[in-house]
Scaffold this motif. Structure first.
Motif, mmCIF file in Angstrom:
data_model
loop_
_atom_site.group_PDB
_atom_site.id
_atom_site.type_symbol
_atom_site.label_atom_id
_atom_site.label_comp_id
_atom_site.label_asym_id
_atom_site.label_seq_id
_atom_site.Cartn_x
_atom_site.Cartn_y
_atom_site.Cartn_z
ATOM 1 N N ALA A 3 0.831 -1.210 0.000
ATOM 2 C CA ALA A 3 0.000 0.000 0.000
ATOM 3 C C ALA A 3 0.863 1.256 0.000
ATOM 4 O O ALA A 3 0.569 2.230 -0.712
ATOM 5 N N VAL A 4 1.949 1.233 0.789
ATOM 6 C CA VAL A 4 2.847 2.391 0.815
ATOM 7 C C VAL A 4 3.507 2.587 -0.548
ATOM 8 O O VAL A 4 3.617 3.714 -1.049
ATOM 9 N N ALA A 5 3.941 1.470 -1.157
ATOM 10 C CA ALA A 5 4.573 1.571 -2.470
ATOM 11 C C ALA A 5 3.598 2.102 -3.518
ATOM 12 O O ALA A 5 3.950 2.946 -4.356
ATOM 13 N N ALA A 6 2.351 1.601 -3.476
ATOM 14 C CA ALA A 6 1.348 2.075 -4.430
ATOM 15 C C ALA A 6 1.035 3.554 -4.216
ATOM 16 O O ALA A 6 0.878 4.316 -5.178
ATOM 17 N N GLU A 7 0.953 3.978 -2.946
ATOM 18 C CA GLU A 7 0.686 5.386 -2.666
ATOM 19 C C GLU A 7 1.851 6.265 -3.098
ATOM 20 O O GLU A 7 1.655 7.356 -3.628
ATOM 21 N N ARG A 8 3.074 5.787 -2.873
ATOM 22 C CA ARG A 8 4.241 6.558 -3.312
ATOM 23 C C ARG A 8 4.257 6.690 -4.831
ATOM 24 O O ARG A 8 4.580 7.761 -5.369
ATOM 25 N N ALA A 9 3.911 5.595 -5.540
ATOM 26 C CA ALA A 9 3.866 5.664 -7.002
ATOM 27 C C ALA A 9 2.780 6.630 -7.466
ATOM 28 O O ALA A 9 2.973 7.393 -8.428
ATOM 29 N N ARG A 10 1.621 6.588 -6.801
ATOM 30 C CA ARG A 10 0.540 7.506 -7.176
ATOM 31 C C ARG A 10 0.955 8.955 -6.937
ATOM 32 O O ARG A 10 0.715 9.835 -7.771
ATOM 33 N N MET A 11 1.586 9.213 -5.790
ATOM 34 C CA MET A 11 2.031 10.572 -5.499
ATOM 35 C C MET A 11 3.083 11.027 -6.507
ATOM 36 O O MET A 11 3.094 12.191 -6.928
ATOM 37 N N ALA A 12 3.983 10.095 -6.894
ATOM 38 C CA ALA A 12 5.007 10.453 -7.876
ATOM 39 C C ALA A 12 4.375 10.813 -9.216
ATOM 40 O O ALA A 12 4.784 11.779 -9.878
ATOM 41 N N ARG A 13 3.358 10.036 -9.631
ATOM 42 C CA ARG A 13 2.686 10.342 -10.900
ATOM 43 C C ARG A 13 1.998 11.702 -10.835
ATOM 44 O O ARG A 13 2.090 12.516 -11.763
ATOM 45 N N GLU A 14 1.263 11.934 -9.724
ATOM 46 C CA GLU A 14 0.553 13.204 -9.597
ATOM 47 C C GLU A 14 1.520 14.380 -9.579
ATOM 48 O O GLU A 14 1.297 15.399 -10.252
ATOM 49 N N LEU A 15 2.595 14.245 -8.806
ATOM 50 C CA LEU A 15 3.557 15.338 -8.717
ATOM 51 C C LEU A 15 4.211 15.605 -10.071
ATOM 52 O O LEU A 15 4.369 16.768 -10.488
ATOM 53 N N HIS A 16 4.574 14.546 -10.754
ATOM 54 C CA HIS A 16 5.213 14.720 -12.065
ATOM 55 C C HIS A 16 4.257 15.360 -13.060
ATOM 56 O O HIS A 16 4.606 16.310 -13.768
ATOM 57 N N ASP A 17 3.012 14.850 -13.095
ATOM 58 C CA ASP A 17 2.062 15.359 -14.088
ATOM 59 C C ASP A 17 1.665 16.804 -13.815
ATOM 60 O O ASP A 17 1.413 17.583 -14.745
ATOM 61 N N MET A 18 1.577 17.181 -12.534
ATOM 62 C CA MET A 18 1.144 18.533 -12.202
ATOM 63 C C MET A 18 2.244 19.571 -12.448
ATOM 64 O O MET A 18 1.988 20.677 -12.897
ATOM 65 N N VAL A 19 3.473 19.221 -12.130
ATOM 66 C CA VAL A 19 4.544 20.224 -12.116
ATOM 67 C C VAL A 19 5.395 20.189 -13.377
ATOM 68 O O VAL A 19 5.951 21.211 -13.783
ATOM 69 N N ALA A 20 5.521 19.014 -14.000
ATOM 70 C CA ALA A 20 6.446 18.900 -15.134
ATOM 71 C C ALA A 20 6.087 19.851 -16.268
ATOM 72 O O ALA A 20 6.973 20.439 -16.913
ATOM 73 N N ASN A 21 4.787 20.026 -16.536
ATOM 74 C CA ASN A 21 4.369 20.904 -17.626
ATOM 75 C C ASN A 21 4.842 22.331 -17.384
ATOM 76 O O ASN A 21 5.412 22.991 -18.270
#
Length: 410
Positions: free
Chosen positions: A192-210
Motif C-alpha cells: 500500500a505504501v509503495a502504491a501510494e508513493r507511485a501515485r504521489m510520484a505520478r501526480e507530482l510529475h504530471d502537475m509540475v512537469a508541464n
C-alpha cells in the motif's frame, strides 16, 4: 473413547545431555525414596524378595529414567515399565510409583508422535485388562480398587500428557497463524505504501512537469535572444507557469497534510478542463512553432468514471508536456474518442529534430502514463508512427475501459 490428538511437532533424534530440571527431579526422587526406605515405609509386605535392599534397585533405575524423561522418552518409558513391574516383587517404594507416573506423562508430552498416540490407548487397555483379570481371579471388590490404582498410575498420566500436548499444539498453531497474519499485514502495508508513493510520484510529475518544462524552455530562450520584446514575452510565460506550478504544489501539499478532514479536498481534474489545459499549453508552445488542436469526439450522455477522467486528463497533460520538450515545429493534435466500452485518448506531435531550446526528459512521464492505464486495465501505446501523408509523428494512444458501477459514476 476419543482421545485428544497429540502434537505432531518433530522431536530430536540424537541423544543429548539430560535437562537440568530432569536431573533435579531424579536426584530429589532418589533422595526421598532412600529416606522412606531408611525409615521402613514400604508400600507392601510379603513379597518374593523380602530383603530390604531389593526395593532400592527399582528406585535407582526409575531415578535414572527420570533423568532421561525429556531427552530419551521412549527408552525411559520402556525401562521404567520394567522397573515398576520389578517393584511389585519387592517391598515397594512409593516414590518409585510416583516417578513412573511422571515418566508416562513425559513419554506422551516429549515422545515421538506415534508413541504419543499409542501410550494412552495402551495404558487404557492395560487398565481394563488388569481389572477384568483380577475380578475373574479374586472375585471380590478389591479387584476394582486395584484396577483404579492401575489406571491412576498409568492411564491418567497418559491422558494428562495427551491433553497438555494437544494444548501446546494449539498454542503453537495459534502463534504461527499470528506470525503469518502479521507477515501478510506487513506485506499489505508495504504494498500500500509503495502504491501510494507511485501515485504521489505520478501526480507530482504530471502537475509540475508541464510548468517547469515551459519555464526551462522560455528561460533558455530569454537568455539566448537579445530582444527586449521576446525576453518580456518569455518572462511573462515563466511567471504564469511558476504561479500555476506553485498553486498545484500547494494543493498537493494541502492534500497530504489534511489528515483530519477539516478542509474540503480539491476537486480532481476532469475532461471538462481540457480546453483550459490546451489553451495554456498553446500559449507555452507558440514560441516553439507548435500549433495545438483539440478534437473532442463529442459528449456522451453517460458520465465517465472519475478514475478514467483523471487518467485521460493526465495523459493529455503529460503528452503536451513531452511535445513542448521534444516535438519539432508543426501541429500537435489531441483526439478524444468516446465509445460505449472505452475512452480513446490520442495525442500526436511532429517527430524529428527540434530547433531551439529544449528541456531534458527523464522518461518518468511515459512510465507514469503506462502505470495509469495499467491500473484501469486499459491499453497504452507510445512511439513513432507514419501518417497517411508519409510524415513521421510521435503518437501516444490509450484505451481506457469505461465500464463502472453506479457508485463510481456518481
Amino acid at each position: 473413547m476419543t482421545l485428544p490428538r497429540p502434537v505432531t511437532t518433530p522431536r530430536p533424534t540424537a541423544i543429548t545431555r539430560p535437562h537440568r530440571v530432569d536431573l533435579f527431579i531424579a536426584l530429589s526422587g532418589l533422595a526421598v525414596g532412600v529416606l522412606l526406605w531408611f525409615f521402613g515405609l514400604y508400600t507392601s509386605a510379603d513379597r518374593v524378595f523380602e530383603q530390604r535392599w531389593a526395593a532400592l534397585v527399582p528406585l535407582a533405575v526409575m531415578s535414572a529414567c527420570e533423568a532421561g524423561r525429556r531427552t530419551m522418552p521412549r527408552a525411559a518409558l520402556i525401562v521404567g515399565t520394567l522397573a515398576i513391574v520389578a517393584n511389585q516383587f519387592t517391598n515397594g517404594n512409593l516414590v518409585t510409583v510416583l516417578m513412573f507416573t511422571d515418566i508416562v506423562y513425559a513419554a506422551v508430552v516429549y515422545g515421538p508422535p506415534a508413541q504419543a498416540r499409542r501410550v494412552p490407548y495402551t495404558t487404557g487397555l492395560i487398565t481394563v485388562a488388569v481389572t477384568i483379570g483380577l475380578l475373574v481371579w479374586w472375585q471380590n471388590a478389591l479387584a476394582l480398587l486395584v484396577g483404579v490404582i492401575t489406571g491412576m498410575v498409568s492411564f491418567l498420566p497418559a491422558m494428562t500428557g495427551a491433553i497438555v500436548r494437544n494444548h501446546r499444539e494449539a498454542a503453537e498453531a495459534a502463534r504461527l497463524r499470528a506470525e503469518q497474519t502479521a507477515l501478510l499485514a506487513e506485506m499489505d502495508r508495504v504494498q500500500a505504501v509503495a502504491a501510494e508513493r507511485a501515485r504521489m510520484a505520478r501526480e507530482l510529475h504530471d502537475m509540475v512537469a508541464n510548468h517547469l518544462s515551459a519555464i526551462a524552455i522560455h528561460s533558455t530562450a530569454a537568455l539566448s535572444l537579445d530582444e527586449p520584446a521576446t525576453t518580456r514575452q518569455a518572462l511573462t510565460v515563466i511567471r504564469e507557469n511558476s504561479v500555476a506550478g506553485l498553486a498545484e504544489m500547494r494543493r498537493l501539499i494541502g492534500l497530504l497534510r489534511d489528515s483530519g478532514g477539516d478542509t474540503e479536498p480539491a476537486a480532481a481534474p476532469t475532461l471538462a478542463g481540457l480546453d483550459a489545459l490546451v489553451g495554456q499549453a498553446r500559449a507555452n508552445a507558440r514560441p516553439s512553432g507548435l500549433v495545438l488542436v483539440l478534437d473532442d469526439g463529442g459528449e456522451s450522455d453517460a458520465g465517465l468514471p472519475a478514475p478514467v477522467e483523471l487518467a485521460a486528463y493526465r495523459i493529455v497533460q503529460e503528452s503536451l508536456t513531452n511535445a513542448l520538450k521534444h516535438a519539432a515545429p508543426g501541429e500537435v493534435r489531441v483526439l478524444l474518442g468516446r465509445g460505449p466500452d472505452a475512452l480513446t485518448v490520442e495525442v500526436t506531435s511532429p517527430y524529428g529534430e527540434r530547433p531551439g531550446p529544449t528541456a531534458p526528459g527523464s522518461g518518468a512521464g511515459l512510465v507514469g502514463m503506462r502505470e495509469r492505464v495499467a491500473l484501469l486495465d486499459g491499453v497504452f501505446e507510445a512511439g513513432p508512427v507514419t501518417d497517411h501523408e508519409g510524415h513521421r509523428r510521435w503518437r501516444v494512444r490509450a484505451e481506457l475501459p469505461v465500464a463502472a458501477s453506479d457508485e463510481e459514476r456518481a
